[in-house]
Design a protein around this motif. Structure first.
Motif, short mmCIF file in Angstrom:
data_model
loop_
_atom_site.label_atom_id
_atom_site.label_comp_id
_atom_site.label_asym_id
_atom_site.label_seq_id
_atom_site.Cartn_x
_atom_site.Cartn_y
_atom_site.Cartn_z
N LEU A 320 0.82 -1.21 0.00
CA LEU A 320 0.00 0.00 0.00
C LEU A 320 0.86 1.26 0.00
CD1 LEU A 320 -2.76 -1.12 2.55
CD2 LEU A 320 -2.98 -0.92 0.06
N LYS A 321 1.96 1.25 0.75
CA LYS A 321 2.84 2.41 0.76
C LYS A 321 3.43 2.69 -0.61
CE LYS A 321 4.34 2.52 5.61
NZ LYS A 321 5.50 2.34 6.54
N ASN A 322 3.77 1.63 -1.34
CA ASN A 322 4.32 1.81 -2.69
C ASN A 322 3.32 2.47 -3.62
OD1 ASN A 322 6.74 0.64 -1.90
ND2 ASN A 322 6.18 -1.42 -2.65
N ALA A 323 2.03 2.28 -3.34
CA ALA A 323 0.97 2.88 -4.16
C ALA A 323 0.46 4.19 -3.55
CB ALA A 323 -0.18 1.90 -4.34
N ARG A 324 1.13 4.67 -2.48
CA ARG A 324 0.76 5.92 -1.80
C ARG A 324 -0.68 5.88 -1.30
NH1 ARG A 324 0.68 9.56 -5.70
NH2 ARG A 324 0.39 11.28 -4.21
N ILE A 325 -1.03 4.78 -0.63
CA ILE A 325 -2.37 4.62 -0.07
C ILE A 325 -2.27 4.67 1.46
CG2 ILE A 325 -4.35 3.07 0.15
CD1 ILE A 325 -3.51 1.90 -2.58
N GLU A 326 -3.00 5.58 2.06
CA GLU A 326 -3.00 5.74 3.51
C GLU A 326 -4.06 4.82 4.13
OE1 GLU A 326 -3.32 9.82 4.74
OE2 GLU A 326 -2.48 10.51 2.83
N LEU A 327 -3.79 4.38 5.36
CA LEU A 327 -4.72 3.53 6.09
C LEU A 327 -5.52 4.37 7.08
CD1 LEU A 327 -2.55 0.38 6.85
CD2 LEU A 327 -4.47 0.54 5.26
N ARG A 328 -6.82 4.06 7.17
CA ARG A 328 -7.71 4.73 8.11
C ARG A 328 -8.60 3.66 8.76
NH1 ARG A 328 -4.70 8.20 7.15
NH2 ARG A 328 -5.09 10.40 6.59
N PRO A 329 -9.10 3.88 9.98
CA PRO A 329 -10.02 2.92 10.61
C PRO A 329 -11.29 2.77 9.77
CG PRO A 329 -9.19 4.48 12.23
CD PRO A 329 -8.77 5.00 10.89
#
Length: 549
Positions: A320-329
């Motif tokens: 996910l980091k490689n695709a610049r995707i942030e995690l949220r609850p």
């Protein structure tokens, strides 16, 4: 003799209200030159069992199932119904009826056990249906696939509504007929698409009923309490690029181009299969389906995945980091929608699938923000950064759904490879089954299904079955979506037709195959019935001899 045909299809019918319009969007500034393009509208015919009159529509009469079949379970007053009705009078609820659909917050037909609210409250385990509870009645609608099953599973407190039968009203017509004008009908807005809630609201307004959105409480969950299964939290996995064919960054780049072309700044994606495909991820949250419960918001300059972080492995984090995707609850989706509205984002919303909770939250936040910005900047003309501004929403079908439908070379190859391996498993299985039956071995429908699973499990890349295997011998083969019970199932022998509808999830593809076979000499009546079905379905059939058959 084996009769091979494709006349019986594994149905994925979604039992929900759908609408082709989104009335609230008329209150926003439209995006020029981008008209709404709703999805195909599915029929919503539902049925009632009891006789009653609906004003201006004449008398609608349908016989109760108990008159047609004396198989309904007699019982004491339903304790679950009593407890849920007690909640109706709470000050923060105050409703006269409550509607419980089958789907989860993502409009899925097949769902995790913790979201099987309609099944819990009614006892009916079919995949499609809607339960409606009033202060003195309880009714369940389902379609023809499940009439027999519903008759067996519903107790006497429930009215079985036979969807598709002539002269039977929809849920809204039934509610209009049994409730006093001006009643309040409650729903969980997460469990209805926006289009579905608008269609329902319009239908019940004919009797001045009010649709009440219960955002903070689901009444079934309130009585289910500790007995309710825990939400799934199994780890998700990365779907390898050799199977996906296209990396996540490329998929997101294409999606962002569509957003820009449409004049939209962000899109909310709630369909689980679309999220799994777009992010090249696979999960284990829903039986037989490699998806995970999540929401995804893609903006022109970033993306946010709303998910239980207990499911995220180190490999997935890196992916996910490689695709610049942030995690949220997972639970923070509505607060993010409000934040987007506060920024003046133009959201792309597929209102046929995005929940009423999300769309109404965006609507309310936009109206609130629009009023505030107008009073601060210019009471007569709203502007932002010196440019004319008005909060808006774009109602169009999800572009991810369309992109996912066009398979790339890797996906096509995966489909072929998985079907070849599945065909090998089935060839071994049919040879085994014919030998066993010819040698007089007694096999039940469950024995046969278990053995097929054994053959499939031996294949490379096998993950799970793609649905519960339908193994039906004789008359059981005529029961749509039949599932054999180990305690009372039939046997497979040389006298009866045998129906096998089954499939598998492989790492590179999904299969779904139906075969109708006979291991002896079919009678004239069996041949006639089989042929009639083929004629009705306008299918072609090949009859391939096995051994001396």
């Amino acid at each position: 003799m084996i009769f091979r045909s494709h006349f019986q299809l594994h149905s994925q019918t979604r039992f929900r209200f759908l609408s082709i319009s989104s009335p609230f969007l008329h209150n926003f500034s439209p995006i020029p030159n981008f008209p709404t393009t709703p999805r195909f509208r599915q029929p919503t015919t539902l049925i009632a069992r009891h006789s009653f009159s609906i004003p201006n529509s004449g008398s609608i009469t349908a016989k109760p199932s108990s008159e047609l079949r004396n198989k309904r379970k007699n019982s004491e007053p339903d304790d679950k119904l009593r407890r849920i009705r007690e909640l109706f009078s709470r000050p923060n609820i105050n409703i006269d009826a409550y509607i419980i659909p089958s789907q989860d917050a993502h409009q899925s037909e097949f769902i995790a056990d913790c979201y099987a609210r309609r099944e819990y409250i009614s006892g009916f385990t079919g995949s499609a249906g809607t339960a409606v509870i009033t202060k003195d009645k309880a009714a369940l609608w389902t379609d023809g696939r499940y009439f027999l099953q519903a008759e067996q599973q519903l107790n006497s407190s429930w009215i079985l509504m036979r969807a598709g039968n002539l002269g039977v009203p929809t849920t809204s017509e039934w509610l209009n007929g049994v409730l006093t004008p001006g009643s309040r009908i409650g729903i969980d807005p997460f469990l209805f698409s926006f289009d579905a809630s608008e269609e329902l609201k319009e239908a019940i307004s004919k009797k001045n009923h009010e649709l009440v959105y219960l955002y903070d409480i689901n009444l079934v969950d309130e009585i289910w309490k500790e007995a309710r299964p825990k939400p799934p939290n199994k780890p998700i996995r990365v779907h390898d690029l050799k199977y996906a064919g296209v990396d996540v960054s490329s998929k997101l780049s294409s999606l962002r181009s569509e957003l820009t072309d449409a004049g939209s700044s962000a899109i909310v994606i709630s369909m689980l299969d679309e999220i799994a495909w777009l992010l090249n991820l696979r999960g284990n949250d829903v039986p037989h389906s490699p998806v995970m419960y999540a929401y995804l918001i893609v903006e022109t300059d970033g993306s946010k995945l709303f998910i239980d972080d207990a499911k995220i492995t180190p490999e997935v984090t890196t992916h996910l980091k490689n695709a610049r995707i942030e995690l949220r609850p997972y639970e923070s989706i509505l607060s993010e929608i409000e934040s987007l509205a506060a920024k003046g984002a133009c959201l792309w919303l597929d209102t046929s699938s995005v929940s009423a909770a999300i769309v109404n939250t965006y609507k309310s936040a936009c109206n609130k923000f629009a009023g505030g910005i107008a009073s601060l900047i210019n009471k007569n003309k709203r502007t932002m950064n010196g440019e004319p501004w008005e909060p808006s929403a774009l109602n169009k079908s999800s572009p991810v759904c369309l992109a996912k439908a066009v398979k790339n070379e890797a996906e096509l190859q995966g489909m072929c490879n998985s079907h070849l391996r599945d065909a090998a498993a089935l060839a071994h299985f049919w040879a085994w089954l014919e030998d066993e039956i010819s040698n007089g071995v007694v096999l039940t429908e469950v024995d046969v299904a278990d053995k097929l699973l054994e053959f499939r499990s031996a294949q490379e890349g096998f993950v799970d079955t793609s649905f519960d295997t339908i193994s039906g011998s004789g008359a059981n083969g005529a029961i749509i979506h039949y599932r054999p019970d180990p305690n009372r199932c039939s046997t497979v022998d040389t006298e009866k037709l045998f129906l096998l509808d089954s499939g598998a999830q492989y790492i590179d593809g999904t299969t779904d195959i139906t075969r109708t076979v006979h291991f002896g000499k079919p009678s004239s009546r069996q041949k006639e019935c089989f042929t009639r079905v083929l004629q009705v379905a306008k299918s072609r059939v090949r009859m391939i001899p096995c051994s001396d058959g």
